[in-house]
Design a protein around this motif. Structure first.
Motif: not given
Ligand SMILES: [Fe+2]
Length: 288
Positions: A71, A113, A123, A145, A200, A210
């Motif tokens: 992601e 998402y 995300e 992230h 994270m 992450e």
């Molecule tokens: Fe995430």
């Protein structure tokens, strides 16, 4: 709705060496959000493989957390409104906006998402308990992230701590139920989903990482370099030569020598290195 003015910094074609196992011709565009904030500072790199059969396909059966990048997360102001605007613009919703808090500190967040046109799980997060964002209308900021699957959390944490990712924002070991629809047969048994160990680690400044471990492990979803969907990430440094030398002296294998690209308004330098699970990761020095 204005979701953040993105400025294209560089666009060029070049031949990538080493990491892809071949030398594909690619087009790369680096996008920087004019709405970037300290908690949404990261940039988005678009890659299009031009030769051969074109971009390799998305790894089959990727749910979330298998080895491979799974992601990209943008920090946003007002998750609900940004999500709804993206869906109205044609994006598929992958998770309706929801609120949560994360252990061990109980920091609150809003998330949702959507899928980009190539299936990337994008995300949207607002760390309401950490940073409420700067004033202004609902909008996307920069990357907060990137999430990627690994096989040994302790090993990964130790490896990325040496790169500056030392501050643990959260750690959880429960399966995150809103992701359940992503874990489909025949790749998974929907009635018996794997545990998810997420952490994270944040650096002192810049976007976070992450890493995720599935138990039992998922299949390898790294795919070929340049495949559609999220597939690699870069860590920005101020001095690529010094950073690469430091990695090498720490015993980290580098893919060749630093590469340098003239992007017109400046120079973009990078080097890929071997991380513990073979994810595609590079150091980047941007001089523009
Ligand atoms: Fe995430």
């Amino acid at each position: 709705m204005q979701l953040g003015g993105h400025v294209q910094l560089g666009r060029f074609e070049h031949t990538l060496e080493a990491v892809a196992g071949r030398a594909p011709a690619v087009r790369v565009a680096m996008l920087e959000s004019s709405s970037a904030t300290p908690v949404g500072p990261g940039r988005v790199k678009l890659v299009q493989v031009l030769d051969g059969d074109g971009p390799p396909p998305v790894p089959a059966g990727q749910a979330w957390g298998e080895v491979g990048v799974c992601e990209i997360c943008l920090h946003v102001r007002n998750v609900q409104e940004v999500h709804d605007a993206l869906v109205a613009g044609g994006c598929a919703s992958l998770m309706e906006p929801t609120s949560a808090d994360v252990p061990p500190t109980g920091i609150t967040l809003d998330i949702a998402y959507v899928a980009d046109p190539w299936g990337t799980k994008l995300e949207l997060i607002e760390w309401t308990g950490l940073w409420r964002s700067l004033p202004g209308p609902p909008r996307a900021e920069g990357v907060n992230h990137v999430a990627f699957g690994v096989t040994d959390m302790e090993r990964t944490r130790a490896f990325y701590a040496r790169l500056g990712f030392t501050e643990l924002l959260f750690e959880s070991v429960e399966f995150f139920d809103p992701m359940a629809p992503w874990f489909e047969a025949p790749w998974y048994d929907p009635g018996n989903l794997p545990a998810q160990h997420m952490t994270m680690p944040m650096p002192a400044q810049g976007a976070a990482i992450e890493p995720v471990v599935l138990d039992p492990p998922g299949h390898d979803c790294r795919g070929a370099w340049g495949h559609l969907g999220p597939m690699d990430f870069g860590i920005r440094v101020t001095n690529l030569d010094a950073a690469a030398a430091r990695l090498a002296s720490d015993g980290v294998q580098l893919h060749g020598a630093p590469q340098s690209l003239d992007v017109g308004s400046g120079e973009w330098r990078y080097i890929y290195f071997v991380e513990p699970d073979g994810n595609y990761v590079q150091l980047v020095e941007a001089r523009y």
